[in-house]
Design a protein around this motif. Structure first.
Motif, short mmCIF file in Angstrom:
data_model
loop_
_atom_site.label_atom_id
_atom_site.label_comp_id
_atom_site.label_asym_id
_atom_site.label_seq_id
_atom_site.Cartn_x
_atom_site.Cartn_y
_atom_site.Cartn_z
N SER A 145 -3.92 2.09 0.16
CA SER A 145 -2.62 2.83 0.78
C SER A 145 -2.70 4.02 1.51
O SER A 145 -3.52 5.16 0.66
CB SER A 145 -1.45 2.74 -0.33
OG SER A 145 -0.39 3.45 0.22
N VAL A 146 -2.36 4.35 2.22
CA VAL A 146 -2.27 5.52 3.34
C VAL A 146 -0.85 6.17 2.91
O VAL A 146 0.21 5.65 3.29
CB VAL A 146 -2.19 5.04 4.91
CG1 VAL A 146 -2.24 6.60 5.62
CG2 VAL A 146 -3.65 4.45 5.26
N ILE A 147 -1.13 7.20 2.19
CA ILE A 147 0.17 8.04 1.69
C ILE A 147 0.42 9.46 2.41
O ILE A 147 1.43 9.98 2.17
CB ILE A 147 -0.11 8.31 0.02
CG1 ILE A 147 -1.30 9.11 -0.20
CG2 ILE A 147 0.18 7.13 -0.71
CD1 ILE A 147 -1.29 9.37 -1.68
N SER A 148 -0.42 9.89 3.14
CA SER A 148 -0.32 11.21 3.93
C SER A 148 -1.27 11.19 5.14
O SER A 148 -2.16 10.46 5.35
CB SER A 148 -0.48 12.23 2.94
OG SER A 148 -2.14 12.30 2.60
N ILE A 149 -0.77 11.50 6.22
CA ILE A 149 -1.20 11.56 7.64
C ILE A 149 -0.95 12.89 8.18
O ILE A 149 0.17 13.51 8.09
CB ILE A 149 -0.60 10.47 8.69
CG1 ILE A 149 -0.87 9.12 7.94
CG2 ILE A 149 -1.35 10.54 9.77
CD1 ILE A 149 -0.16 8.13 8.82
#
Length: 888
Positions: free
Chosen positions: A228-232
């Motif tokens: 999962s991508v939780i910050s960009i």
């Protein structure tokens, strides 16, 4: 009692960040970027230049659920309320109206947008705190997970949902502009790209979508291998780099032009990378994580990869053991469940440092990087011992690890793990042996280790060489060794075993010596042993939740404390060894007064205290608690104010006190509530009939009375004062140009003529009149009047007793009765002797000529001799005791 009488909440140490994403702000006045992180019910503001902690916010009613910031404010949500803060610590606004917990905030120009767990969206006017507009979404159809304001899209907000859809709304007119179908996967992150109309969308399946909002087209898609991508975050200094954070602690850097991975920071954090922000127009990236760390990465390497520039971190898992290090009470040595050893400063967080994580092969672990699952990582530390004597020369800290026979050494001076791993050769092939206790000698040269097999071994910490074994080949005890202690002179070693026996050994055993010098057999198995080197007292915790104190010199039990209702976790002595503070799994912390053997303070905490230690200066009590990453400081109130410490009854309610917050708390309670009223003690005139009581007046009040003639002679002026010449009421003048008086007719009038009064008109002094009026020998008021007079006044009054011939004999007899009264009461002894001496000196001849006075003088002599013999016996006894003590 509804509070702790001794300890007040001070502050918490060791908190840096949690799962709430960080916020960055650029302050024009400071010319610096500020970083805001959440630490539970408060937030910290750090300066980016040196990672200095600038401010700590006030305490919220509960844990903060989300953070946001703009140029002027930091916005926090706690439950269903929202707060706006200025300068990191000053509360300016409060917004109330949500019915559910707020999880997302977005500053939107002069407005603030908030979203709660029921997907209820509210827009507030920041200054007036008024609710401007409101939107309601159905969680089953569109549950909001995140939102952003796309650049150049006036009055518009883009919402991301758990269902995978996106919706663009104009909040000014409450109109849905467009719905993006999405990808049927929960949207976990939204970030505005540097390009207009383009946003990056992070999905829970690891995909990153670069999407054009204007044409509703996906530009390209990237896939993150770490879930999962939780910050960009996007880099804004002309490098087309996008950074994404994952749940496993990795950070991936994507080249947007080539649409591929540029580089990776594997295990950048031990936890999920929830906070990720590039600083504007700089090659700097800030990251935060629930592993309680904040890191600044700089990208200045030749291949464009990042390296760690600055770090501020605490324990990623709860501390297991805390001890003050040194004699100044500044540093706290802590061991955590993450196998790390750290130093926390009570002065400033700048002095905090890490000694590293325990590893079987430190060099190999260093090459592997910061892996969360390191096969060479040692188990958590369960016990530590430290001495400052040789900290500059060699390792001065030793640590016992859970389930291991190996004891590691550490260097405080070098801030790293030592080279030695202490374990006897005979245990190297026995996996069942586990080290259970350890201690360091005061000289800093020797380590004594106890094992679960009952063996006790001694090593030299400098070389790591085995020096001695205690007991027989089967061991010193029949079971695990639970406690060790070496006296300050390295003469005696104390070992406490699970077999309920405490043994005293010669520290340097002779060859073939297998028996202890002495031993004590207790009724219950021993849990652990605590001591203070400067004191001869040793605290021993027993399995039945009681604590006993043993006198090291006499080898006897001197105190027995009962009251805890669960397993004892730790104990420590106060610096003066007057108190013993104990903690237990019953969530209470108790303070025992050792001289009186009473419980003088008790309070309850929300989570059980696992370790505690008293500052060497007596200023703070430091505690660590279950499921808490911080170290909590409690102020010792007895250093700053008078506290009445009385024994606490078993039936008294135990106060519940919350743990200290991140900021030093000001005591709002009144002193009257904290200090229990104590009845005013009035000392009786006479403590005991067999004692003689002095008056307590200054020596000059009665010593000068004996030498009053000498004092008067010394103070007598050399020449008598001259009387001024008397002038007539109207002075004649001499005729001249200047005003001059004529004194030719002025006569000198003698002003010192002797006054002659008739004996019938002679008056008594007030004191003499009072003395004549005394009846039934009640001379108490007369004595009090004399005590208030000066020596010269007393001398005058005694001499005036014979001024009147008619009453002189009566006054002399009354005065002698007054002296008898004072001697009989055995009070004001020195005053009665001084008054009697002056009285006999003035009126001795008159007394000898009067039969009645002479006869009473014998009575006075008898009572005086009786009082003197009593006083003499007491003085001689005390002198004999002092002489005997001098010869010992």
């Amino acid at each position: 009692m509804v509070h702790s009488k001794i300890f007040l909440r001070n502050r918490a140490l060791g908190y840096v960040s949690n799962h709430i994403p960080l916020v960055t702000r650029y302050i024009q006045r400071r010319k610096e970027n500020l970083i805001v992180t959440c630490v539970g019910n408060a937030f910290h503001t750090y300066g980016c230049s040196h990672f200095t902690l600038l401010t700590v916010s006030g305490t919220h009613p509960g844990d903060i659920t989300c953070l946001a910031g703009d140029t002027f404010h930091i916005y926090t949500a706690c439950g269903n309320e929202i707060y706006a803060w200025r300068r990191g610590a000053e509360l300016k606004h409060t917004y109330k109206g949500h019915e559910h917990t707020v999880h997302t905030l977005l500053p939107f120009g002069v407005y603030l947008v908030s979203v709660d767990e029921n997907s209820n969206v509210k827009m507030w006017d920041i200054k007036s705190e008024e609710l401007i507009t409101e939107l309601d979404f159905n969680n089953k159809l569109f549950k909001i997970t995140t939102l952003i304001h796309p650049n150049t899209y006036i009055n518009k907000v883009l919402f991301g949902s758990e269902q995978g859809q996106l919706q663009l709304w104009n909040l000014n007119v409450l109109k849905l502009i467009h719905t993006f179908n999405g990808w049927n996967v929960p949207i976990t992150a939204l970030e505005q790209a540097p390009a207009i109309d383009v946003v990056a969308i992070g999905l829970s399946d690891g995909r990153i979508i670069l999407h054009n909002l204007k044409f509703d087209e996906t530009l390209f898609e990237l896939v993150q291998d770490w879930g999962s991508v939780i910050s960009i975050s996007f880099r804004t200094d002309e490098y087309p780099i996008m950074a994404t954070g994952s749940m496993s602690g990795h950070i991936v850097f994507w080249n947007l032009e080539q649409r591929k991975v540029e580089s990776q920071l594997l295990q950048a954090h031990f936890g999920a990378v929830t906070g990720l922000k590039y600083l504007p127009n700089e090659p700097l990236l800030v990251s935060s994580s629930p592993d309680n760390s904040l890191k600044l990465w700089i990208f200045d390497l030749a291949d464009g990869a990042g390296r760690l520039l600055r770090i501020r971190e605490g324990h990623s898992e709860p501390p297991t053991l805390i001890r003050f290090y040194g004699n100044e009470g500044i540093n706290i040595l802590t061991a955590g469940s993450d196998s790390s050893l750290r130093i926390f400063s009570t002065v400033t967080e700048i002095f905090n440092r890490s000694l590293g994580r325990a590893s079987f092969n430190r060099k190999a672990s260093k090459k592997k990087g910061r892996a969360a699952i390191d096969p060479l990582l040692m188990p958590p530390i369960t016990e530590i011992a430290a001495e400052i004597t040789r900290e500059k020369e060699w390792d001065n800290i030793v640590a016992v690890h859970s389930g291991l026979a190996t004891v590691t050494t550490w260097s405080f001076n070098k801030s790293k793990m030592g080279e030695h791993k202490l374990m006897p050769e005979k245990f190297k092939h026995n996996p069942n042996v586990v080290a259970t206790s350890v201690c360091l000698s005061k000289c800093g040269n020797f380590v004594v280790i106890g094992y679960n097999t009952g063996h006790v071994e001694k090593f030299n910490i400098q070389s790591g060489i085995h020096r001695a074994s205690y007991g027989t080949e089967k061991g010193a005890h029949q079971g695990p060794v639970k406690g060790l202690m070496v006296d300050i002179l390295n003469q005696t070693l104390i070992t406490a075993g699970r077999d309920a026996i405490i043994k005293f050994w010669t520290f340097k055993p002779k060859k073939g010596e297998t028996e202890p010098v002495a031993k004590m057999i207790l009724d219950e198995p021993i849990e652990w042993l605590r001591y203070q080197t400067e004191s001869s007292l040793v605290a021993v915790a027993l399995e039945d939740f009681t604590i006993i104190l043993i006198d090291f010199d006499t080898k006897k039990i001197v105190r027995h404390f009962e009251g805890h209702k669960a397993q004892l976790t730790d104990a420590c002595f106060s610096p003066d060894s007057r108190w013993l503070i104990t903690a237990s799994m019953d969530c209470t912390i108790r303070t025992w007064d050792i001289p009186s053997s009473n419980l003088v303070d008790i309070f309850q905490v929300p989570e059980a205290c696992t370790s505690l230690h008293f500052s060497p200066t007596g200023e703070f009590l430091a505690t660590a608690h279950v499921c808490n990453l911080g170290i909590y400081l409690w102020s010792n109130r007895t250093l700053y104010s008078y506290i009445s410490l009385k024994a606490i009854n078993k039936d008294d309610p135990i106060p519940m006190i919350g743990l200290p917050g991140a900021i030093i708390e000001i005591n709002d309670s009144k002193d009257d509530e904290l200090v229990e009223p104590e009845p005013h003690y009035i000392s009786p005139e006479q403590l005991h009939d067999d004692l003689i009581t002095m008056s307590g007046l200054a020596h000059s009040r009665w010593q000068n009375l004996l030498n009053i003639d000498i004092v008067k002679k010394r103070n007598k002026p050399k020449e008598p004062p001259k009387a001024p010449e008397n002038a007539p009421f109207f002075l004649p003048t001499i005729p001249s140009l200047e005003l001059k008086f004529d004194f030719s007719d002025v006569q000198n009038i003698e002003s010192h003529k002797k006054l002659i009064t008739h004996p019938e008109l002679q008056n008594l002094t007030l004191f003499s009149k009072s003395l004549l009026s005394v009846q039934n020998n009640e001379f108490k008021e007369i004595v009090e009047k004399l005590k208030c007079m000066s020596p010269s006044s007393i001398d005058f009054e005694i001499q005036s007793l014979t001024a009147d011939q008619r009453t002189s004999d009566t006054l002399l007899f009354k005065f002698m009765k007054m002296i008898y009264y004072m001697m009989e009461k055995k009070t004001d002894f020195e005053l009665s002797q001084a008054y009697l001496a002056v009285f006999l000196k003035c009126h001795g001849t008159t007394i000898m000529e009067t039969e009645s006075l002479t006869n009473y003088l014998k009575t006075l002599q008898e009572i005086q001799s009786k009082a003197w013999f009593l006083l003499r016996d007491k003085l001689f006894y005390n002198l004999s005791v002092v002489q005997a003590l001098k010869k010992m």
